[in-house]
Scaffold this motif. Structure first.
Motif, PDB file in Angstrom:
ATOM      1  N   LEU A  66      -8.995  20.568   4.092  1.00 16.76           N
ATOM      2  CA  LEU A  66      -7.546  20.665   3.948  1.00 16.76           C
ATOM      3  C   LEU A  66      -6.876  21.444   5.070  1.00 16.76           C
ATOM      4  O   LEU A  66      -5.719  21.165   5.421  1.00 16.76           O
ATOM      5  CB  LEU A  66      -7.215  21.308   2.599  1.00 16.76           C
ATOM      6  CG  LEU A  66      -5.766  21.154   2.124  1.00 16.76           C
ATOM      7  CD1 LEU A  66      -5.445  19.681   1.916  1.00 16.76           C
ATOM      8  CD2 LEU A  66      -5.553  21.932   0.838  1.00 16.76           C
ATOM      9  N   ASP A  67      -7.569  22.415   5.646  1.00 17.88           N
ATOM     10  CA  ASP A  67      -6.941  23.301   6.631  1.00 17.88           C
ATOM     11  C   ASP A  67      -6.344  22.535   7.824  1.00 17.88           C
ATOM     12  O   ASP A  67      -5.160  22.703   8.137  1.00 17.88           O
ATOM     13  CB  ASP A  67      -7.943  24.354   7.102  1.00 17.88           C
ATOM     14  CG  ASP A  67      -7.306  25.351   8.047  1.00 17.88           C
ATOM     15  OD1 ASP A  67      -6.446  26.138   7.605  1.00 17.88           O
ATOM     16  OD2 ASP A  67      -7.655  25.338   9.239  1.00 17.88           O
ATOM     17  N   PRO A  68      -7.119  21.677   8.504  1.00 21.46           N
ATOM     18  CA  PRO A  68      -6.510  20.953   9.628  1.00 21.46           C
ATOM     19  C   PRO A  68      -5.440  19.970   9.191  1.00 21.46           C
ATOM     20  O   PRO A  68      -4.487  19.712   9.939  1.00 21.46           O
ATOM     21  CB  PRO A  68      -7.709  20.230  10.273  1.00 21.46           C
ATOM     22  CG  PRO A  68      -8.734  20.155   9.206  1.00 21.46           C
ATOM     23  CD  PRO A  68      -8.558  21.378   8.375  1.00 21.46           C
ATOM     24  N   ILE A  69      -5.560  19.426   7.967  1.00 25.35           N
ATOM     25  CA  ILE A  69      -4.533  18.511   7.461  1.00 25.35           C
ATOM     26  C   ILE A  69      -3.215  19.253   7.269  1.00 25.35           C
ATOM     27  O   ILE A  69      -2.140  18.776   7.669  1.00 25.35           O
ATOM     28  CB  ILE A  69      -4.990  17.876   6.137  1.00 25.35           C
ATOM     29  CG1 ILE A  69      -6.201  16.973   6.374  1.00 25.35           C
ATOM     30  CG2 ILE A  69      -3.852  17.097   5.484  1.00 25.35           C
ATOM     31  CD1 ILE A  69      -6.804  16.412   5.102  1.00 25.35           C
ATOM     32  N   ALA A  70      -3.284  20.448   6.664  1.00 24.29           N
ATOM     33  CA  ALA A  70      -2.075  21.237   6.439  1.00 24.29           C
ATOM     34  C   ALA A  70      -1.406  21.612   7.759  1.00 24.29           C
ATOM     35  O   ALA A  70      -0.173  21.548   7.888  1.00 24.29           O
ATOM     36  CB  ALA A  70      -2.423  22.503   5.645  1.00 24.29           C
ATOM     37  N   ASP A  71      -2.210  21.988   8.752  1.00 29.35           N
ATOM     38  CA  ASP A  71      -1.654  22.340  10.063  1.00 29.35           C
ATOM     39  C   ASP A  71      -0.902  21.168  10.675  1.00 29.35           C
ATOM     40  O   ASP A  71       0.215  21.310  11.178  1.00 29.35           O
ATOM     41  CB  ASP A  71      -2.773  22.786  11.009  1.00 29.35           C
ATOM     42  CG  ASP A  71      -3.440  24.065  10.561  1.00 29.35           C
ATOM     43  OD1 ASP A  71      -2.858  24.763   9.702  1.00 29.35           O
ATOM     44  OD2 ASP A  71      -4.541  24.359  11.040  1.00 29.35           O
ATOM     45  N   LYS A  72      -1.527  19.993  10.641  1.00 26.78           N
ATOM     46  CA  LYS A  72      -0.928  18.820  11.279  1.00 26.78           C
ATOM     47  C   LYS A  72       0.324  18.366  10.533  1.00 26.78           C
ATOM     48  O   LYS A  72       1.298  17.906  11.147  1.00 26.78           O
ATOM     49  CB  LYS A  72      -1.958  17.698  11.379  1.00 26.78           C
ATOM     50  CG  LYS A  72      -3.023  17.989  12.434  1.00 26.78           C
ATOM     51  CD  LYS A  72      -4.165  17.010  12.374  1.00 26.78           C
ATOM     52  CE  LYS A  72      -5.166  17.279  13.505  1.00 26.78           C
ATOM     53  NZ  LYS A  72      -5.625  18.680  13.538  1.00 26.78           N
ATOM     54  N   LEU A  73       0.321  18.454   9.204  1.00 29.40           N
ATOM     55  CA  LEU A  73       1.511  18.101   8.443  1.00 29.40           C
ATOM     56  C   LEU A  73       2.667  19.038   8.779  1.00 29.40           C
ATOM     57  O   LEU A  73       3.807  18.583   8.951  1.00 29.40           O
ATOM     58  CB  LEU A  73       1.206  18.156   6.942  1.00 29.40           C
ATOM     59  CG  LEU A  73       0.290  17.064   6.384  1.00 29.40           C
ATOM     60  CD1 LEU A  73       0.013  17.321   4.903  1.00 29.40           C
ATOM     61  CD2 LEU A  73       0.916  15.694   6.570  1.00 29.40           C
ATOM     62  N   LEU A  74       2.386  20.327   8.882  1.00 34.49           N
ATOM     63  CA  LEU A  74       3.439  21.303   9.173  1.00 34.49           C
ATOM     64  C   LEU A  74       4.007  21.090  10.569  1.00 34.49           C
ATOM     65  O   LEU A  74       5.230  21.058  10.762  1.00 34.49           O
ATOM     66  CB  LEU A  74       2.879  22.718   9.031  1.00 34.49           C
ATOM     67  CG  LEU A  74       3.875  23.875   9.240  1.00 34.49           C
ATOM     68  CD1 LEU A  74       4.947  23.851   8.160  1.00 34.49           C
ATOM     69  CD2 LEU A  74       3.141  25.214   9.227  1.00 34.49           C
ATOM     70  N   VAL A  75       3.141  20.931  11.550  1.00 32.29           N
ATOM     71  CA  VAL A  75       3.581  20.723  12.931  1.00 32.29           C
ATOM     72  C   VAL A  75       4.321  19.392  13.065  1.00 32.29           C
ATOM     73  O   VAL A  75       5.381  19.313  13.698  1.00 32.29           O
ATOM     74  CB  VAL A  75       2.382  20.780  13.897  1.00 32.29           C
ATOM     75  CG1 VAL A  75       2.777  20.297  15.289  1.00 32.29           C
ATOM     76  CG2 VAL A  75       1.827  22.194  13.975  1.00 32.29           C
ATOM     77  N   GLY A  76       3.774  18.344  12.458  1.00 32.45           N
ATOM     78  CA  GLY A  76       4.417  17.037  12.531  1.00 32.45           C
ATOM     79  C   GLY A  76       5.799  17.044  11.900  1.00 32.45           C
ATOM     80  O   GLY A  76       6.741  16.464  12.449  1.00 32.45           O
ATOM     81  N   ALA A  77       5.930  17.709  10.750  1.00 29.06           N
ATOM     82  CA  ALA A  77       7.233  17.783  10.090  1.00 29.06           C
ATOM     83  C   ALA A  77       8.245  18.531  10.954  1.00 29.06           C
ATOM     84  O   ALA A  77       9.400  18.098  11.085  1.00 29.06           O
ATOM     85  CB  ALA A  77       7.082  18.473   8.733  1.00 29.06           C
ATOM     86  N   ALA A  78       7.813  19.637  11.559  1.00 24.29           N
ATOM     87  CA  ALA A  78       8.725  20.419  12.403  1.00 24.29           C
ATOM     88  C   ALA A  78       9.170  19.618  13.624  1.00 24.29           C
ATOM     89  O   ALA A  78      10.354  19.602  13.987  1.00 24.29           O
ATOM     90  CB  ALA A  78       8.045  21.721  12.831  1.00 24.29           C
ATOM     91  N   LEU A  79       8.240  18.921  14.262  1.00 28.12           N
ATOM     92  CA  LEU A  79       8.588  18.129  15.441  1.00 28.12           C
ATOM     93  C   LEU A  79       9.543  16.999  15.084  1.00 28.12           C
ATOM     94  O   LEU A  79      10.534  16.756  15.795  1.00 28.12           O
ATOM     95  CB  LEU A  79       7.320  17.562  16.084  1.00 28.12           C
ATOM     96  CG  LEU A  79       6.488  18.540  16.915  1.00 28.12           C
ATOM     97  CD1 LEU A  79       5.163  17.896  17.304  1.00 28.12           C
ATOM     98  CD2 LEU A  79       7.242  18.975  18.166  1.00 28.12           C
ATOM     99  N   MET A  80       9.272  16.300  13.991  1.00 29.06           N
ATOM    100  CA  MET A  80      10.148  15.197  13.600  1.00 29.06           C
ATOM    101  C   MET A  80      11.537  15.700  13.214  1.00 29.06           C
ATOM    102  O   MET A  80      12.553  15.048  13.486  1.00 29.06           O
ATOM    103  CB  MET A  80       9.513  14.410  12.459  1.00 29.06           C
ATOM    104  CG  MET A  80       8.344  13.535  12.912  1.00 29.06           C
ATOM    105  SD  MET A  80       7.734  12.414  11.630  1.00 29.06           S
ATOM    106  CE  MET A  80       6.896  13.588  10.563  1.00 29.06           C
ATOM    107  N   LEU A  81      11.605  16.865  12.585  1.00 26.75           N
ATOM    108  CA  LEU A  81      12.897  17.459  12.255  1.00 26.75           C
ATOM    109  C   LEU A  81      13.697  17.748  13.522  1.00 26.75           C
ATOM    110  O   LEU A  81      14.880  17.402  13.617  1.00 26.75           O
ATOM    111  CB  LEU A  81      12.685  18.767  11.483  1.00 26.75           C
ATOM    112  CG  LEU A  81      12.599  18.696   9.964  1.00 26.75           C
ATOM    113  CD1 LEU A  81      12.244  20.067   9.412  1.00 26.75           C
ATOM    114  CD2 LEU A  81      13.918  18.213   9.368  1.00 26.75           C
TER     115      LEU A  81
END
Length: 207
Positions: A66-81
């Motif tokens: 889960l750790d790398p998944i959570a990181d990528k979701l957080l970064v991806g959401a911030a970039l898309m925002l």
């Protein structure tokens, strides 16, 4: 177990995403600062969940997954925002694209290497990349308007954030290349291992 503190911290990064999106979408100076704070707190948990797990000896397969998944979701959401809300300049789109593509590539490499039971170790350079990336994204989420609320209106906050994003993109390319080489090496070794070999004493037939 999913209920261990390190795993709860990891899950909190995923839970923070809708909160981050909500406040960033409001677009007011105060909500930009709240979005920055939510992102920053979530980013800090990435350090503490791993440290606590190692110190307490409670590492788990669930956490490693889960750790790398959570990181990528957080970064991806911030970039898309930032892109969707037009909070990035046209020039800053390029490091954002590099970062997103690298995350997708590394995810694919991890999936392939997991089948071979090979892990991708986190290098010191990758940790620097993460630090610059999280710092830049947090700064950009606050923006010039949010920074004005805490007396930093004289600083080009958005410009500083974009500069950090370029540094993160450069480190992203370096670490991504390292991971790609590792993946290609293991793929080559697997292909070589399954190549048929001629029995001793036999030679290939001549045309």
């Amino acid at each position: 177990m999913p209920t261990d503190l390190p795993n709860l911290l990891t899950l909190s990064r995923i839970a923070a995403i809708p909160v981050l999106v909500t406040f960033a979408a409001i677009g007011a100076p105060w909500s930009n600062m709240v979005a920055c704070a939510v992102f920053s707190v979530a980013a800090v948990t990435d350090y503490f969940d791993g440290k606590i797990a190692r110190d307490r000896g409670v590492t788990s397969s669930f956490g490693r997954m889960l750790d790398p998944i959570a990181d990528k979701l957080l970064v991806g959401a911030a970039l898309m925002l930032l892109v969707g809300l037009e909070r990035l300049s046209h020039a800053a789109l390029y490091p954002a694209i590099v970062i997103m593509l690298r995350e997708i590539m590394v995810s694919g490499l991890r999936e392939y290497l997991a089948e071979l039971r090979v892990g991708l170790p986190v290098t010191r350079l990758a940790k620097w990349k993460t630090g610059f990336q999280m710092g830049a994204l947090g700064t950009l989420l606050a923006g010039d308007s949010g920074a004005g609320l805490i007396g930093l209106s004289a600083l080009p906050v958005s410009l500083i954030g974009e500069a950090g994003l370029w540094v993160a993109a450069a480190l992203t390319l370096a670490t991504g290349w390292d991971y790609l080489r590792a993946g290609l090496r293991h793929a080559g070794e697997q292909d070589a291992a399954v190549q048929p070999t001629a029995p001793v004493g036999e030679t290939a037939a001549q045309p």
